[in-house]
Write an enzyme that holds these catalytic residues in place. Structure first.
Site, PDB file in Angstrom:
ATOM      1  N   SER A 169       8.832  -3.369  14.179  1.00 17.28           N
ATOM      2  CA  SER A 169       7.918  -3.458  13.447  1.00 17.28           C
ATOM      3  C   SER A 169       6.418  -3.787  13.925  1.00 17.28           C
ATOM      4  CB  SER A 169       8.246  -4.662  12.266  1.00 17.28           C
ATOM      5  OG  SER A 169       9.550  -4.598  11.907  1.00 17.28           O
ATOM      6  N   SER A 191      16.835  -4.436  17.128  1.00 25.55           N
ATOM      7  CA  SER A 191      17.651  -3.300  16.696  1.00 25.55           C
ATOM      8  C   SER A 191      17.784  -2.315  17.856  1.00 25.55           C
ATOM      9  CB  SER A 191      17.486  -2.706  15.307  1.00 25.55           C
ATOM     10  OG  SER A 191      17.831  -3.828  14.371  1.00 25.55           O
ATOM     11  N   GLU A 204      13.930 -15.484   9.453  1.00 22.40           N
ATOM     12  CA  GLU A 204      13.636 -14.184   8.715  1.00 22.40           C
ATOM     13  C   GLU A 204      14.350 -14.219   7.326  1.00 22.40           C
ATOM     14  OE1 GLU A 204      13.726  -9.526   9.874  1.00 22.40           O
ATOM     15  OE2 GLU A 204      15.147 -10.925  11.090  1.00 22.40           O
ATOM     16  N   GLN A 237       9.053  -7.073  16.547  1.00 16.04           N
ATOM     17  CA  GLN A 237      10.211  -7.550  16.775  1.00 16.04           C
ATOM     18  C   GLN A 237      11.116  -6.233  17.570  1.00 16.04           C
ATOM     19  OE1 GLN A 237      13.487  -7.777  13.705  1.00 16.04           O
ATOM     20  NE2 GLN A 237      13.087 -10.226  13.980  1.00 16.04           N
ATOM     21  N   GLY A 238      11.805  -6.458  18.531  1.00 18.01           N
ATOM     22  CA  GLY A 238      12.570  -5.676  19.490  1.00 18.01           C
ATOM     23  C   GLY A 238      14.011  -6.133  19.464  1.00 18.01           C
TER      24      GLY A 238
END
Length: 378
Positions: free
Chosen positions: A156, A124, A239, A121-122
């Protein structure tokens, strides 16, 4: 919602329990927490075993009751969870199933289910965490590709990922929510640099990622250009609303283990500790019922969880911290030993009030979207 299981559902439970009893003893030892290539191989092999046995699609295509039974039984048996591909199975996959084109669903979903592709996941960035709409990573359209430049933080499992669910700015500076786009970026594209980050517990499950004119095909965009905020809200709904389901089951099992440890080492005589564990038992029982509600609501409304996910995420984050604080109380001086799983989980639990949206953000969502209170001054 009927919380009782039917005869057919109990038959599914019996079949799954028998399969787990036969399959789990054949698994090799789990690799070291720091061996990410080894963990990827272990987790994807387990996912392939689930796929071959017909259980891989339980996260997406099965009725909610079967999914809950699956989580109850796999956790009870001590089976591996989603591991290194939790983003693919619990975030990106469900988002693509809900928002992707038929071609994207055909191209990406089966490889995730078969354990062939890992996603990260990109979202933040160093200056855009809770205020995700202030992100600065820029994507400029150049023919049939977007050229992406910027950086991401807390990515992550980036070091072992094949693709990244990436949120970028395609609108003008200052466009905030209205100028974002959701991309599925291939992690082998030129211009990507991944630098692992070590957490307080000693793990390196997160990374910072630098993007230097990375070309992402326009066909890898999910949703329309500048509609990424809406697509991201779908991702965050999964999520917060359903991705933590297995962890609730795990926490309930940990609570039983903590109580057993307290009986074994004499701490059970402490009435205050017994009251604390009893309250936590009530907390996690209520969270499991809320989980059942959220999963059932998602199934009834097209597969996307509602705002109940924020209620769950808010309370679960704090309950998890309280659980491992209680575990540390039971362990006594041994709680300082980082080799103990409960100690590592206690350190990890500190991040849960930040991950997947801070508790403050969840409080705002509950206040505005559930209670109907006016928005606070930003």
């Amino acid at each position: 919602m009927d919380l009782a299981y039917t005869a057919e559902e109990e038959e599914f439970r019996a079949r799954l329990r028998a399969w787990l009893a036969a399959r789990l003893p054949t698994l090799p030892p789990q690799p070291s927490p720091d061996d990410w290539p080894g963990r990827r191989a272990y987790d994807t092999a387990w996912q392939r075993a689930l796929y071959d046995a017909g259980y891989a699609k339980v996260h997406w295509d099965a009725p909610p009751t079967l999914r809950l039974i699956y989580l109850e039984e796999t956790e009870r048996a001590g089976a591996p969870y989603v591991g290194a591909n939790f983003v693919g199975l619990l975030h990106a996959g469900p988002t693509i199933a809900a928002e992707g084109t038929p071609e994207q669903r055909a191209r990406w979903l089966e490889p995730i289910l078969r354990g062939e592709e890992i996603w990260c996941q990109g979202f933040s960035e160093p200056d855009a965490g809770s205020d995700l709409a202030s992100l600065r990573t820029r994507a400029v359209r150049d023919g049939d590709a977007y050229v992406v430049t910027g950086s991401k933080l807390w990515t992550s499992h980036a070091e072992v990922a094949d693709r990244c669910e990436l949120l970028v700015r395609t609108g003008p500076a200052g466009s905030r929510h209205r100028g974002l786009t959701w991309l599925a970026m291939p992690m082998d594209a030129p211009g990507i640099t991944v630098r692992p980050l070590r957490t307080l517990a000693g793990a390196a499950e997160f990374a910072e990622m630098f993007l230097d004119e990375v070309r992402v095909p326009v066909t890898d965009r999910v949703g329309d250009e500048n509609d990424g905020w809406r697509v991201t809200m779908v991702t965050l709904s999964f999520e917060r609303g359903t991705a933590f389901v297995g962890e609730v089951v795990a926490c309930r099992r940990t609570l039983v283990d903590v109580a057993a440890q307290a009986r074994a080492n004499g701490r059970w005589d402490d009435a205050a500790l017994r009251r604390r564990l009893g309250r936590l038992n009530a907390e996690f029982t209520a969270l499991w019922r809320l989980t059942q509600w959220n999963v059932s609501e998602a199934a009834a409304t097209g597969g996307v969880p509602g705002t109940g996910g924020s209620v769950f995420k808010l309370r679960y984050s704090h309950a998890r911290q309280e659980l491992y604080d209680a575990a540390a109380e039971v362990l006594g001086p041994d709680a300082l030993d980082l080799a103990r799983p409960w100690t590592r989980e206690r350190l990890s639990s500190l991040s849960y009030t930040i991950a997947a949206g801070t508790s403050q953000i969840q409080q705002n969502i509950v206040a505005e979207r559930i209670l109907g209170l006016p928005k606070g001054r930003r």
